[in-house]
Design an enzyme around this catalytic site. Structure first.
Site, PDB file in Angstrom:
ATOM      1  N   CYS B 154      46.276  33.803  48.244  1.00 27.42           N
ATOM      2  CA  CYS B 154      47.157  33.235  49.268  1.00 27.42           C
ATOM      3  C   CYS B 154      47.640  34.304  50.239  1.00 27.42           C
ATOM      4  CB  CYS B 154      48.358  32.576  48.615  1.00 27.42           C
ATOM      5  SG  CYS B 154      47.884  31.245  47.520  1.00 27.42           S
ATOM      6  N   HIS B 155      48.270  35.341  49.701  1.00 30.55           N
ATOM      7  CA  HIS B 155      48.829  36.359  50.577  1.00 30.55           C
ATOM      8  C   HIS B 155      48.388  37.751  50.167  1.00 30.55           C
ATOM      9  CE1 HIS B 155      51.557  32.859  50.627  1.00 30.55           C
ATOM     10  NE2 HIS B 155      51.215  32.940  51.884  1.00 30.55           N
ATOM     11  N   HIS B 156      47.317  37.800  49.372  1.00 31.80           N
ATOM     12  CA  HIS B 156      46.612  39.046  49.092  1.00 31.80           C
ATOM     13  C   HIS B 156      47.445  40.069  48.310  1.00 31.80           C
ATOM     14  CE1 HIS B 156      44.356  36.922  52.026  1.00 31.80           C
ATOM     15  NE2 HIS B 156      45.027  37.342  53.079  1.00 31.80           N
TER      16      HIS B 156
END
Lengths: 433, 198
Positions: B154-156
């Site tokens: 999702c946001h690494h």
């Protein structure tokens, strides 16, 4: 025959004496400035899309099943088995994206022509409330098909509230009604999406228009028409630069309606998913709480705000800062009437610094949009080859975040300390005869 | 009527008290509606413990089981994977697991009861996604020097093989370790502490 109709008219007027005056006040005797341009289509278009969403939405509820077990299948049923169901659903899903396009342009119009400034602060505030409710409405609508992106989108957005210290975890369970998004969540979102929020939305729209008609419309010159020269061909007391909303602007708006419907029809018939921008591929897979989609990205209209959550790093053991920044990026818009203190409304007569700052703001908004939709994550390796994508994406996204908020800080300082050199504003609209 | 003197103090008192009592009534009436959003009795009852056999999990493999609808990661960690843990300390936010994201019996270098077995709630501490298992120690597109662990799509956010979060990631904390214990050598029960542990 005509006698029957006029008798019926008299019969109604006797019993509701307020109707005709109200019609005149808001339609035939509402004098809008005569110099409206293309930007002034988007208010009436927003109303059109709202009505379209309500009508298509009502027909979707007739076949939709709001339960975790049945929701996904019922949407497939609408798409495949219900006569014309696919058309009604694509109208609704395309309408959602068009709603935001129209509303973003409508808000931008308000910014460039200073329509939020005195005496229209309340019109702006009501409009911002509409925007806020619209975002909630769109988010909950997105969850209803119960695809995998619906599920994970719901989880991520609800988890935003979980970052609030102390009450966070409890608040998340309260919103979901379970430990994960499930039946309870879906049912309450359905109730809010189809009943509660539309009612609130309609009420706010009525108030928005009522507040506007009380103070009168702004225009591309930012000239006060209502308190200017009087006397036009309809009334000696009406503004000289005003024309009746009906029939002049209703007819003009019809052209915009035709154009919007043309675009909508093209999307609905030829590209209903718009390459994954209006409907995401992962939402064609049923919700699965054990498999996260490879990429969780919001629909495009949330992406600039969502990018801000990602770009603000956690510190002091909490992720709440990104959430504060995201909500801040929306709430700062509420303060526009008090941040921008320039006496000049329209961009046509404002200083060069304002025009540059606004351009930077638009770039920052689009840049955040690119970060939020993962466009940068794809573009950076494609353009620059083997580089540290996370580093450059964060650098770019954080710069855009700073520029986004920087616009408001600059705007306040620029107008508060009188650094702006404005041009003289004419007494009447520039296109008067 | 007209010549009666209006007692403004009395009128204001009555207005304020009426409004106050009415307001209390509105708040009281709202309580059931607000409380109706709490997890129902059925939802709460669904949170019973889960038992899982470990026999078929090969070294280096991950198994995901559901407990309270949460994804529980069970990883059979290889000695190579375990060897990366001390080396990574400088790159981590909380290498010593000082933040209360695990029961006391899992506050150790491997964040587990037995070093080999990782049992963890597979939910990113940023916004609740399920990170991907990237167990192999090999260069990855997101990190050319990848030491094996978990990667949130999702946001690494990056986590190591014990669920400890890397520095400068959106996620603030290590992933949570649930209460669990071993019934025997190859069976684990999730949701119940070991005997004797608090």
């Amino acid at each position: 025959m005509s006698n029957v109709w006029s008798n019926l008219g008299d019969w109604i007027t006797e019993r509701t004496p307020g109707m005709l005056p109200m019609y005149r006040k808001h339609m035939t005797e509402y004098y809008a400035p005569k110099n409206f341009n293309l930007w002034y289509y988007f208010g009436s278009l927003a109303l059109l899309v709202l009505v379209a969403q309500i009508i298509t939405g009502i027909f979707l509820t007739m076949n939709y099943n709001p339960s975790a077990a049945g929701a996904f299948d019922s949407v497939q049923y609408i798409m495949r088995d219900v006569e014309w169901g696919w058309l009604i659903r694509y109208m609704h899903s395309t309408g959602a994206s068009l709603f935001f396009i129209v509303v973003f342009l409508h808000m931008f119009r308000g910014i460039i022509y200073g329509s939020f400034k005195r005496p229209r602060e309340l019109v702006w505030l009501l409009g911002m409330l509409i925007f806020l409710v619209l975002m909630a409405e769109a988010f909950m609508g997105y969850v209803l098909p119960w695809g995998n992106m619906s599920f994970w989108g719901a989880k991520v957005i609800i988890s935003l509230f979980g970052t609030i210290p102390v009450i966070g975890t409890h608040l998340v369970e309260w919103i979901m009604g379970d430990f994960l998004p499930g039946d309870a969540t879906l049912n309450r979102f359905f109730a809010l999406h189809v009943v509660a929020l539309p009612i609130v939305l309609l009420l706010l729209v009525v108030l928005h228009i009522a507040a506007l008609h009380e103070v009168g419309s702004n225009n591309p010159d930012g000239v006060d028409v209502k308190h200017g020269v009087k006397g036009n061909r309809w009334s000696p007391l009406a503004p000289a630069d005003g024309i009746p909303f009906h029939p002049y602007y209703t007819v003009k708006d019809l052209v915009g309606v035709g154009f919007l419907l043309l675009i909508a029809a093209f999307i609905i018939f030829f590209a209903p998913t718009l390459g994954g921008w209006f409907l995401e591929p992962d939402n064609s897979i049923a919700a699965n709480n054990l498999v996260t989609p490879a990429q969780i990205k919001p629909v495009w209209y949330f992406s600039p705000f969502y990018a801000i959550v990602r770009m603000v790093p956690s510190f002091m053991d909490t992720a709440v800062w990104g959430v504060i920044a995201m909500f801040g990026s929306i709430f700062v818009l509420f303060a526009m009437p008090w941040l921008d203190r320039s006496p000049v409304k329209s961009i046509r007569y404002r200083g060069r610094g304002y025009k540059i700052a606004l351009t930077v703001f638009v770039i920052a908004f689009l840049g955040l949009c690119a970060v939020g939709t993962d466009t940068t994550a794809e573009v950076i390796p494609a353009w620059f080859g083997d580089v540290d994508v996370t580093f450059w994406e964060n650098l770019f996204g954080r710069l855009m975040t700073l520029l986004y908020f920087g616009f408001f800080v600059f705007l306040w300082a620029y107008t508060y300390f009188g650094w702006e050199t404005t041009k003289p504003v004419p007494d009447r609209v520039t296109t008067h005869d | 009527m007209a010549d009666e003197v209006v007692d403004h103090g009395r009128r204001r008192f009555l207005t304020v008290t009426t409004a106050a009592v009415g307001g209390i009534g509105v708040v009281a009436a709202a309580v059931p509606f607000v409380e109706s959003w709490q997890p129902s009795a059925r939802a709460r009852a669904a949170g019973a413990p889960v038992t899982q056999s470990l026999k078929k999990i090969e070294p280096g493999q991950q198994l995901i089981v559901a407990w309270r609808s949460l994804p529980i990661f069970i990883v059979n960690r290889t000695p190579q994977q375990l060897a990366t843990l001390p080396k990574l300390n400088p790159r981590l936010v909380d290498p010593n697991s000082d933040v209360g994201q695990q029961p006391a019996y899992a506050k150790n270098e491997t964040r587990s009861i037995k070093p080999q077995w990782l049992v963890m709630i597979g939910i990113c501490t940023h916004l609740g996604c399920v990170p991907d298992y990237k167990g192999k120690i090999e260069p990855e597109p997101f990190d050319p020097n990848w030491q094996g662990g978990f990667y949130c799509p999702c946001h690494h956010s990056h986590y190591d093989i014990a669920g400890r979060v890397y520095k400068n990631m959106p996620a603030p904390k290590n992933m949570e370790i649930p209460a669990y214990h071993f019934i025997d050598d190859t069976t684990v029960q999730i949701g119940v502490d070991p005997k004797g542990a608090a």
